[in-house]
Design a protein around this motif. Structure first.
Motif, PDB file in Angstrom:
ATOM      1  N   CYS A 260       0.874  -1.177   0.000  1.00  0.00           N
ATOM      2  CA  CYS A 260       0.000   0.000   0.000  1.00  0.00           C
ATOM      3  C   CYS A 260       0.909   1.223   0.000  1.00  0.00           C
ATOM      4  CB  CYS A 260      -0.906   0.030   1.221  1.00  0.00           C
ATOM      5  SG  CYS A 260      -2.227  -1.166   1.177  1.00  0.00           S
ATOM      6  N   ASN A 261       0.896   1.970  -1.082  1.00  0.00           N
ATOM      7  CA  ASN A 261       1.742   3.145  -1.202  1.00  0.00           C
ATOM      8  C   ASN A 261       0.895   4.393  -1.365  1.00  0.00           C
ATOM      9  OD1 ASN A 261       4.179   1.603  -1.263  1.00  0.00           O
ATOM     10  ND2 ASN A 261       3.701   1.056  -3.370  1.00  0.00           N
ATOM     11  N   VAL A 262       1.451   5.523  -0.944  1.00  0.00           N
ATOM     12  CA  VAL A 262       0.776   6.811  -1.073  1.00  0.00           C
ATOM     13  C   VAL A 262       1.438   7.582  -2.213  1.00  0.00           C
ATOM     14  CG1 VAL A 262       0.261   8.997   0.049  1.00  0.00           C
ATOM     15  CG2 VAL A 262       0.208   6.880   1.371  1.00  0.00           C
ATOM     16  N   GLU A 263       0.616   8.081  -3.128  1.00  0.00           N
ATOM     17  CA  GLU A 263       1.093   8.967  -4.180  1.00  0.00           C
ATOM     18  C   GLU A 263       0.547  10.360  -3.877  1.00  0.00           C
ATOM     19  OE1 GLU A 263      -0.027   7.536  -8.024  1.00  0.00           O
ATOM     20  OE2 GLU A 263       1.163   5.718  -7.836  1.00  0.00           O
ATOM     21  N   PRO A 264       1.379  11.248  -3.330  1.00  0.00           N
ATOM     22  CA  PRO A 264       0.894  12.575  -2.973  1.00  0.00           C
ATOM     23  C   PRO A 264       0.589  13.406  -4.216  1.00  0.00           C
ATOM     24  CG  PRO A 264       3.250  12.404  -2.564  1.00  0.00           C
ATOM     25  CD  PRO A 264       2.782  11.055  -3.009  1.00  0.00           C
ATOM     26  N   GLY A 265      -0.418  14.264  -4.086  1.00  0.00           N
ATOM     27  CA  GLY A 265      -0.745  15.188  -5.159  1.00  0.00           C
ATOM     28  C   GLY A 265       0.142  16.414  -5.095  1.00  0.00           C
ATOM     29  N   GLU A 266       0.148  17.178  -6.163  1.00  0.00           N
ATOM     30  CA  GLU A 266       1.000  18.363  -6.233  1.00  0.00           C
ATOM     31  C   GLU A 266       0.629  19.414  -5.195  1.00  0.00           C
ATOM     32  OE1 GLU A 266       0.880  19.914 -10.172  1.00  0.00           O
ATOM     33  OE2 GLU A 266       1.530  18.033 -11.076  1.00  0.00           O
ATOM     34  N   LYS A 267      -0.650  19.554  -4.903  1.00  0.00           N
ATOM     35  CA  LYS A 267      -1.118  20.616  -4.013  1.00  0.00           C
ATOM     36  C   LYS A 267      -1.392  20.143  -2.589  1.00  0.00           C
ATOM     37  CE  LYS A 267      -3.266  23.030  -7.872  1.00  0.00           C
ATOM     38  NZ  LYS A 267      -4.501  23.583  -8.414  1.00  0.00           N
ATOM     39  N   ASP A 268      -0.993  18.926  -2.255  1.00  0.00           N
ATOM     40  CA  ASP A 268      -1.251  18.389  -0.915  1.00  0.00           C
ATOM     41  C   ASP A 268      -0.344  19.041   0.118  1.00  0.00           C
ATOM     42  OD1 ASP A 268      -3.116  16.703  -1.963  1.00  0.00           O
ATOM     43  OD2 ASP A 268      -1.851  14.923  -1.891  1.00  0.00           O
ATOM     44  N   ASN A 269      -0.931  19.383   1.247  1.00  0.00           N
ATOM     45  CA  ASN A 269      -0.120  19.911   2.339  1.00  0.00           C
ATOM     46  C   ASN A 269       0.344  18.750   3.220  1.00  0.00           C
ATOM     47  OD1 ASN A 269      -2.293  19.220   3.975  1.00  0.00           O
ATOM     48  ND2 ASN A 269      -3.106  21.287   4.044  1.00  0.00           N
ATOM     49  N   GLU A 270       1.107  19.052   4.258  1.00  0.00           N
ATOM     50  CA  GLU A 270       1.659  18.011   5.133  1.00  0.00           C
ATOM     51  C   GLU A 270       0.570  17.199   5.822  1.00  0.00           C
ATOM     52  OE1 GLU A 270       4.727  18.708   8.041  1.00  0.00           O
ATOM     53  OE2 GLU A 270       5.622  20.211   6.740  1.00  0.00           O
ATOM     54  N   GLN A 271      -0.503  17.864   6.239  1.00  0.00           N
ATOM     55  CA  GLN A 271      -1.581  17.177   6.950  1.00  0.00           C
ATOM     56  C   GLN A 271      -2.240  16.131   6.052  1.00  0.00           C
ATOM     57  OE1 GLN A 271      -4.859  19.614   8.205  1.00  0.00           O
ATOM     58  NE2 GLN A 271      -5.519  18.124   9.746  1.00  0.00           N
ATOM     59  N   VAL A 272      -2.510  16.478   4.816  1.00  0.00           N
ATOM     60  CA  VAL A 272      -3.144  15.534   3.888  1.00  0.00           C
ATOM     61  C   VAL A 272      -2.216  14.358   3.631  1.00  0.00           C
ATOM     62  CG1 VAL A 272      -3.969  15.230   1.520  1.00  0.00           C
ATOM     63  CG2 VAL A 272      -4.625  17.263   2.807  1.00  0.00           C
ATOM     64  N   GLN A 273      -0.941  14.617   3.443  1.00  0.00           N
ATOM     65  CA  GLN A 273       0.015  13.534   3.203  1.00  0.00           C
ATOM     66  C   GLN A 273       0.133  12.624   4.418  1.00  0.00           C
ATOM     67  OE1 GLN A 273       3.720  15.120   1.775  1.00  0.00           O
ATOM     68  NE2 GLN A 273       2.759  16.077   0.000  1.00  0.00           N
ATOM     69  N   HIS A 274       0.136  13.213   5.601  1.00  0.00           N
ATOM     70  CA  HIS A 274       0.207  12.407   6.830  1.00  0.00           C
ATOM     71  C   HIS A 274      -1.040  11.538   6.979  1.00  0.00           C
ATOM     72  CE1 HIS A 274       0.995  11.221  10.931  1.00  0.00           C
ATOM     73  NE2 HIS A 274      -0.212  11.649  11.271  1.00  0.00           N
ATOM     74  N   LEU A 275      -2.210  12.121   6.765  1.00  0.00           N
ATOM     75  CA  LEU A 275      -3.452  11.345   6.890  1.00  0.00           C
ATOM     76  C   LEU A 275      -3.506  10.228   5.851  1.00  0.00           C
ATOM     77  CD1 LEU A 275      -6.012  14.194   7.577  1.00  0.00           C
ATOM     78  CD2 LEU A 275      -5.180  12.475   9.180  1.00  0.00           C
ATOM     79  N   ALA A 276      -3.043  10.491   4.642  1.00  0.00           N
ATOM     80  CA  ALA A 276      -3.018   9.453   3.609  1.00  0.00           C
ATOM     81  C   ALA A 276      -2.091   8.313   4.021  1.00  0.00           C
ATOM     82  CB  ALA A 276      -2.581  10.045   2.276  1.00  0.00           C
ATOM     83  N   ALA A 277      -0.960   8.632   4.626  1.00  0.00           N
ATOM     84  CA  ALA A 277      -0.023   7.598   5.077  1.00  0.00           C
ATOM     85  C   ALA A 277      -0.635   6.757   6.192  1.00  0.00           C
ATOM     86  CB  ALA A 277       1.275   8.243   5.550  1.00  0.00           C
ATOM     87  N   VAL A 278      -1.366   7.402   7.102  1.00  0.00           N
ATOM     88  CA  VAL A 278      -2.024   6.671   8.195  1.00  0.00           C
ATOM     89  C   VAL A 278      -3.104   5.749   7.637  1.00  0.00           C
ATOM     90  CG1 VAL A 278      -3.510   6.957  10.218  1.00  0.00           C
ATOM     91  CG2 VAL A 278      -1.503   8.405   9.938  1.00  0.00           C
ATOM     92  N   VAL A 279      -3.882   6.239   6.700  1.00  0.00           N
ATOM     93  CA  VAL A 279      -4.941   5.422   6.093  1.00  0.00           C
ATOM     94  C   VAL A 279      -4.319   4.256   5.329  1.00  0.00           C
ATOM     95  CG1 VAL A 279      -6.776   5.407   4.356  1.00  0.00           C
ATOM     96  CG2 VAL A 279      -6.637   7.281   6.003  1.00  0.00           C
ATOM     97  N   ALA A 280      -3.247   4.501   4.592  1.00  0.00           N
ATOM     98  CA  ALA A 280      -2.576   3.437   3.838  1.00  0.00           C
ATOM     99  C   ALA A 280      -2.056   2.349   4.772  1.00  0.00           C
ATOM    100  CB  ALA A 280      -1.438   4.007   2.999  1.00  0.00           C
ATOM    101  N   ALA A 281      -1.502   2.746   5.902  1.00  0.00           N
ATOM    102  CA  ALA A 281      -0.998   1.767   6.870  1.00  0.00           C
ATOM    103  C   ALA A 281      -2.147   0.916   7.415  1.00  0.00           C
ATOM    104  CB  ALA A 281      -0.269   2.475   8.007  1.00  0.00           C
ATOM    105  N   GLY A 282      -3.279   1.536   7.693  1.00  0.00           N
ATOM    106  CA  GLY A 282      -4.442   0.787   8.173  1.00  0.00           C
ATOM    107  C   GLY A 282      -4.998  -0.137   7.114  1.00  0.00           C
ATOM    108  N   LEU A 283      -5.028   0.330   5.882  1.00  0.00           N
ATOM    109  CA  LEU A 283      -5.530  -0.501   4.785  1.00  0.00           C
ATOM    110  C   LEU A 283      -4.617  -1.690   4.529  1.00  0.00           C
ATOM    111  CD1 LEU A 283      -6.789   2.039   2.114  1.00  0.00           C
ATOM    112  CD2 LEU A 283      -8.140   0.387   3.380  1.00  0.00           C
TER     113      LEU A 283
END
Length: 63
Positions: free
Chosen positions: A19-42
């Motif tokens: 499960c990998n996170v592909e950050p978007g160009e306009k994502d801030n740190e909070q969005v990237q962190h939340l995506a990483a947490v969700v990916a780890a749970g998934l």
């Protein structure tokens, strides 16, 4: 918009699940962190689903 990519690959030792996170160009740190947490749970949830599917298939072929 961050994307969570789930990949399944055959390996010499069996099956690899990632499960990998592909950050978007306009994502801030909070969005990237939340995506990483969700990916780890998934990742844990997906791994368990795969284990259940493999065990279910193995039980059907035992007869």
């Amino acid at each position: 918009m961050a994307k969570i990519v789930i990949s399944l690959e055959s390996t010499k030792r069996g099956l690899s699940v990632n499960c990998n996170v592909e950050p978007g160009e306009k994502d801030n740190e909070q969005v990237q962190h939340l995506a990483a947490v969700v990916a780890a749970g998934l990742a844990g949830h997906v791994n368990q689903k795969i284990i259940d599917a493999i065990n279910k298939k193995a039980k059907k072929n035992v007869h």
